[in-house]
Design an enzyme around this catalytic site. Structure first.
Site, PDB file in Angstrom:
ATOM      1  N   ASN A   9       0.943  -1.214   0.023  1.00 19.58           N
ATOM      2  CA  ASN A   9       0.105   0.152   0.018  1.00 19.58           C
ATOM      3  C   ASN A   9       0.936   1.277  -0.021  1.00 19.58           C
ATOM      4  O   ASN A   9       1.319   1.454   1.067  1.00 19.58           O
ATOM      5  CB  ASN A   9      -0.892  -0.064   0.947  1.00 19.58           C
ATOM      6  N   TRP A  10       0.960   1.923  -1.202  1.00 17.23           N
ATOM      7  CA  TRP A  10       2.075   2.961  -1.348  1.00 17.23           C
ATOM      8  C   TRP A  10       1.454   4.168  -0.695  1.00 17.23           C
ATOM      9  O   TRP A  10       2.129   5.337  -0.238  1.00 17.23           O
ATOM     10  CB  TRP A  10       2.257   3.237  -2.701  1.00 17.23           C
ATOM     11  N   LYS A  11       0.140   4.176  -0.373  1.00 17.02           N
ATOM     12  CA  LYS A  11      -0.346   5.587   0.460  1.00 17.02           C
ATOM     13  C   LYS A  11      -0.176   6.564  -0.647  1.00 17.02           C
ATOM     14  O   LYS A  11      -0.010   6.643  -1.634  1.00 17.02           O
ATOM     15  CB  LYS A  11       0.087   5.511   1.752  1.00 17.02           C
ATOM     16  N   HIS A  96      -9.386   1.096   4.885  1.00 14.55           N
ATOM     17  CA  HIS A  96      -8.146   1.329   5.558  1.00 14.55           C
ATOM     18  C   HIS A  96      -8.259   2.221   6.935  1.00 14.55           C
ATOM     19  O   HIS A  96      -9.214   2.914   6.556  1.00 14.55           O
ATOM     20  CB  HIS A  96      -7.006   1.818   4.636  1.00 14.55           C
ATOM     21  N   GLU A  98      -6.626   4.465   7.695  1.00 13.18           N
ATOM     22  CA  GLU A  98      -6.552   6.194   7.636  1.00 13.18           C
ATOM     23  C   GLU A  98      -7.862   6.555   6.886  1.00 13.18           C
ATOM     24  O   GLU A  98      -8.164   7.642   7.356  1.00 13.18           O
ATOM     25  CB  GLU A  98      -5.181   6.115   6.735  1.00 13.18           C
ATOM     26  N   GLU A 168      -4.700  -4.802  10.485  1.00 10.77           N
ATOM     27  CA  GLU A 168      -3.938  -3.733  10.736  1.00 10.77           C
ATOM     28  C   GLU A 168      -4.280  -2.918  12.111  1.00 10.77           C
ATOM     29  O   GLU A 168      -5.117  -2.239  12.064  1.00 10.77           O
ATOM     30  CB  GLU A 168      -3.721  -2.658   9.565  1.00 10.77           C
ATOM     31  N   GLY A 174       3.076   2.627  10.719  1.00  8.40           N
ATOM     32  CA  GLY A 174       3.788   3.663  10.456  1.00  8.40           C
ATOM     33  C   GLY A 174       4.631   3.839  11.846  1.00  8.40           C
ATOM     34  O   GLY A 174       5.402   5.145  11.941  1.00  8.40           O
ATOM     35  N   SER A 213       4.094  -1.933  10.142  1.00 11.90           N
ATOM     36  CA  SER A 213       5.522  -1.873  10.422  1.00 11.90           C
ATOM     37  C   SER A 213       6.008  -3.242  10.122  1.00 11.90           C
ATOM     38  O   SER A 213       6.984  -3.742  10.742  1.00 11.90           O
ATOM     39  CB  SER A 213       5.838  -1.466  11.958  1.00 11.90           C
ATOM     40  N   GLY A 234       3.072  -0.997   4.086  1.00 10.76           N
ATOM     41  CA  GLY A 234       3.340   0.286   3.841  1.00 10.76           C
ATOM     42  C   GLY A 234       4.612   0.766   3.612  1.00 10.76           C
ATOM     43  O   GLY A 234       4.982   0.564   2.411  1.00 10.76           O
ATOM     44  N   GLY A 235       5.267   1.562   4.446  1.00 12.91           N
ATOM     45  CA  GLY A 235       6.389   2.042   4.330  1.00 12.91           C
ATOM     46  C   GLY A 235       7.716   1.268   3.493  1.00 12.91           C
ATOM     47  O   GLY A 235       8.322   1.458   2.638  1.00 12.91           O
TER      48      GLY A 235
END
Ligand code: 13P
Length: 252
Positions: A9-11, A96, A98, A168, A174, A213, A234-235
């Site tokens: 997930n590149w966000k 998600h 977010e 998640e 993150g 993470s 993510g990251g």
């Protein structure tokens, strides 16, 4: 045997040109990882065409990070499921944390988005997870159960057979703070039990991904757990090398 999945997930990261480069690097080195691992990349909407071009001829699948509740029409700024499907998406992330937290996503809107996804042959990656306060109050099981009951329980058996769940925990996203492998297994098993109450044996086939993470250094331990079928990253998905290295975490 459930599918093994590593989804990125590149966000809201990378410019379109950078995203194309990232996808290119994932494809170029993908053969380093077992073909039994299903890789999915979910870039921002603006990158989909360029990334789709890079993924052509590879087995790396494309996904989007959201879709609209409506089919088409006067909804300024929205992107429909049909649009992303035409660009080559096979998956769409829905619910998600977010989006729930910053954009007021509710079960009501998610029911509509799920319907749009299925109407366009997209596989939803439906996210669930509790925040820190809920975890500390030991309400995480109830929170996750409600997120499943209010949306997933409305699916038909046929729809349920074409679904990925991502657990998640918000406190791990993150933050560099990962759930332990045992914490992940505990709640993944619980999610599968809740799904089985509604869908029976089909719950055994549903991939449940861990997100929060997740990185090359901890993926193997988490993925070794019985009810963990991969990760939503993510990251660490923003570096082809790390993203692929996470796929090497499957030993089973
Ligand atoms: P991080 O891997 O950056 O913690 O993000 C997880 C996530 O939210 C994936 O959807």
């Amino acid at each position: 045997m459930r599918k093994k999945i590593v989804a990125g997930n590149w966000k809201m990261n990378t410019l379109p040109s950078e995203g194309a480069e990232l996808a290119k690097n994932v494809v170029a080195n993908r053969q380093e990882v077992c073909s039994c691992v299903n890789f999915i990349v979910c870039p921002p909407f603006t990158h989909l065409s360029m990334v789709a071009e890079q993924l052509k001829g590879s087995d790396v699948a494309l996904g989007a990070q959201d879709c609209a509740t409506e089919t088409k029409g006067a909804y300024t700024g929205e992107i429909s499921a049909q649009m992303i499907a035409e660009l080559g998406c096979k998956y769409v992330i829905l619910g998600h944390s977010e989006r729930r937290q910053y954009y007021g996503e509710t079960s009501e809107t998610l029911n509509k988005k799920m319907a749009q996804a299925y109407a366009n042959n997209l596989t939803p990656i439906y996210c669930v997870g509790e925040n820190l306060e809920e975890r500390e109050a030991e309400k995480h099981f109830d929170v996750v159960k409600a997120q499943l009951e209010e949306v997933i329980f409305n699916l038909t058996e046929e729809q349920f057979a074409n679904l990925v769940i991502a657990y998640e925990p918000v406190w791990a996203i993150g933050t560099g703070k990962t759930a332990t492998a045992d914490q992940a297994q505990e709640i993944h098993a619980y999610i599968r039990k809740v799904l089985a109450e509604k869908f029976g044996a089909a719950a055994q086939e549903c991939p449940i991904l861990y997100g929060g993470s997740c990185k090359p250094a901890n993926a193997a331990e988490i993925f070794a757990k019985e009810d963990v079928d991969g990760g939503l990253i993510g990251g660490a998905a923003l570096k082809a090398e790390d993203f692929l290295a996470i796929g090497k975490g499957f030993a089973k």
